[in-house]
Design a protein around this motif. Structure first.
Motif, short mmCIF file in Angstrom:
data_model
loop_
_atom_site.label_atom_id
_atom_site.label_comp_id
_atom_site.label_asym_id
_atom_site.label_seq_id
_atom_site.Cartn_x
_atom_site.Cartn_y
_atom_site.Cartn_z
N PHE A 29 -51.83 -67.41 -69.62
CA PHE A 29 -52.41 -68.49 -68.82
C PHE A 29 -53.88 -68.23 -68.48
CE2 PHE A 29 -47.87 -68.24 -67.89
CZ PHE A 29 -47.47 -69.48 -68.34
N CYS A 30 -54.19 -66.99 -68.07
CA CYS A 30 -55.56 -66.69 -67.63
C CYS A 30 -56.21 -65.57 -68.45
CB CYS A 30 -55.57 -66.32 -66.15
SG CYS A 30 -54.90 -64.67 -65.81
N GLN A 31 -55.49 -65.01 -69.39
CA GLN A 31 -55.95 -63.90 -70.24
C GLN A 31 -56.16 -62.62 -69.44
OE1 GLN A 31 -55.70 -64.64 -73.47
NE2 GLN A 31 -55.25 -66.71 -72.75
N GLY A 32 -55.65 -62.56 -68.22
CA GLY A 32 -55.76 -61.35 -67.40
C GLY A 32 -55.01 -60.19 -68.03
N LEU A 33 -55.45 -58.97 -67.73
CA LEU A 33 -54.88 -57.78 -68.35
C LEU A 33 -53.89 -57.04 -67.45
CD1 LEU A 33 -58.14 -56.43 -70.04
CD2 LEU A 33 -56.33 -57.82 -71.04
N ARG A 34 -53.77 -57.47 -66.21
CA ARG A 34 -52.86 -56.81 -65.27
C ARG A 34 -51.52 -57.54 -65.26
NH1 ARG A 34 -55.65 -57.01 -59.95
NH2 ARG A 34 -53.80 -55.92 -59.26
N ILE A 35 -50.56 -57.01 -66.00
CA ILE A 35 -49.23 -57.61 -66.16
C ILE A 35 -48.20 -56.59 -65.67
CG2 ILE A 35 -47.59 -58.57 -67.84
CD1 ILE A 35 -50.21 -60.12 -67.68
N TYR A 36 -47.17 -57.06 -64.99
CA TYR A 36 -46.10 -56.15 -64.60
C TYR A 36 -44.74 -56.80 -64.80
CZ TYR A 36 -46.12 -58.64 -60.09
OH TYR A 36 -46.08 -59.59 -59.12
N TRP A 37 -43.70 -55.96 -64.94
CA TRP A 37 -42.33 -56.45 -65.08
C TRP A 37 -41.93 -57.11 -63.77
CZ3 TRP A 37 -41.10 -56.91 -69.81
CH2 TRP A 37 -41.40 -55.94 -70.75
N ASN A 38 -41.16 -58.20 -63.89
CA ASN A 38 -40.76 -58.96 -62.70
C ASN A 38 -39.27 -59.26 -62.75
OD1 ASN A 38 -41.21 -60.34 -60.28
ND2 ASN A 38 -41.63 -62.27 -61.34
N GLY A 39 -38.46 -58.27 -63.10
CA GLY A 39 -37.02 -58.45 -63.14
C GLY A 39 -36.53 -59.06 -64.44
N HIS A 40 -35.38 -59.71 -64.35
CA HIS A 40 -34.81 -60.36 -65.53
C HIS A 40 -33.99 -61.57 -65.09
CE1 HIS A 40 -31.40 -57.86 -64.21
NE2 HIS A 40 -30.65 -58.78 -64.77
N ARG A 41 -33.63 -62.39 -66.05
CA ARG A 41 -32.73 -63.51 -65.77
C ARG A 41 -31.66 -63.53 -66.85
NH1 ARG A 41 -34.40 -69.07 -68.13
NH2 ARG A 41 -32.76 -69.70 -66.74
#
Length: 142
Positions: A29-41
């Protein structure tokens, strides 16, 4: 391949994806480089296996989130071939449309019975496919 083996193979592919998928390098969406895991579904899906519709449960999909403060969007990483926001996958829709087009006097109810869904669902699929077809070949519009 038996129905049980087809179901098992698809589930194993989904499980392997869940265990091995890598975190994306950037936010779509923003090309940002700070990504983290946010659980699962957990997902369910109906797929075709040996000309039968198979209902699968417990398909795990990892969630990720952008840590960029203006964005903070999250999204789901799905196994290949698993459509977003669709329980019935493309193979089931294609089989139903094929049956509708190839049988001499099909009814929505008969097609729905074979594909383990409601006749209104088959009607939505046919309208969806007609919309795609008319976008490609405008002469097909009703």
């Amino acid at each position: 391949m038996s129905l049980h083996k087809g179901r098992k193979k698809f589930k194993e592919l989904c499980d392997r994806f869940f265990e091995t998928v890598k975190k994306p390098s950037h936010c779509p969406f923003c090309q940002g480089l700070r990504i983290y895991w946010n659980g699962h579904r957990e997902r369910t899906a109906s797929v075709m296996a040996d000309d039968e519709v198979v209902h699968l449960t417990g398909i795990l999909c990892k969630r990720v989130k952008c840590a960029n403060p203006p964005c903070r969007k999250s999204w789901t990483l799905r196994p290949p071939g698993l459509m977003a926001r669709r329980h019935y996958q493309r193979c089931v829709v294609a089989s139903a449309v094929r049956q509708w087009l190839s049988e001499p006097h099909p009814t929505l109810t008969a097609v729905a019975r074979v594909h383990q869904c409601c006749r209104r669902t088959v009607g939505r699929w046919l309208r969806w496919i007609r919309g795609i077809a008319t976008a490609i070949v405008p002469d097909l519009a009703p």
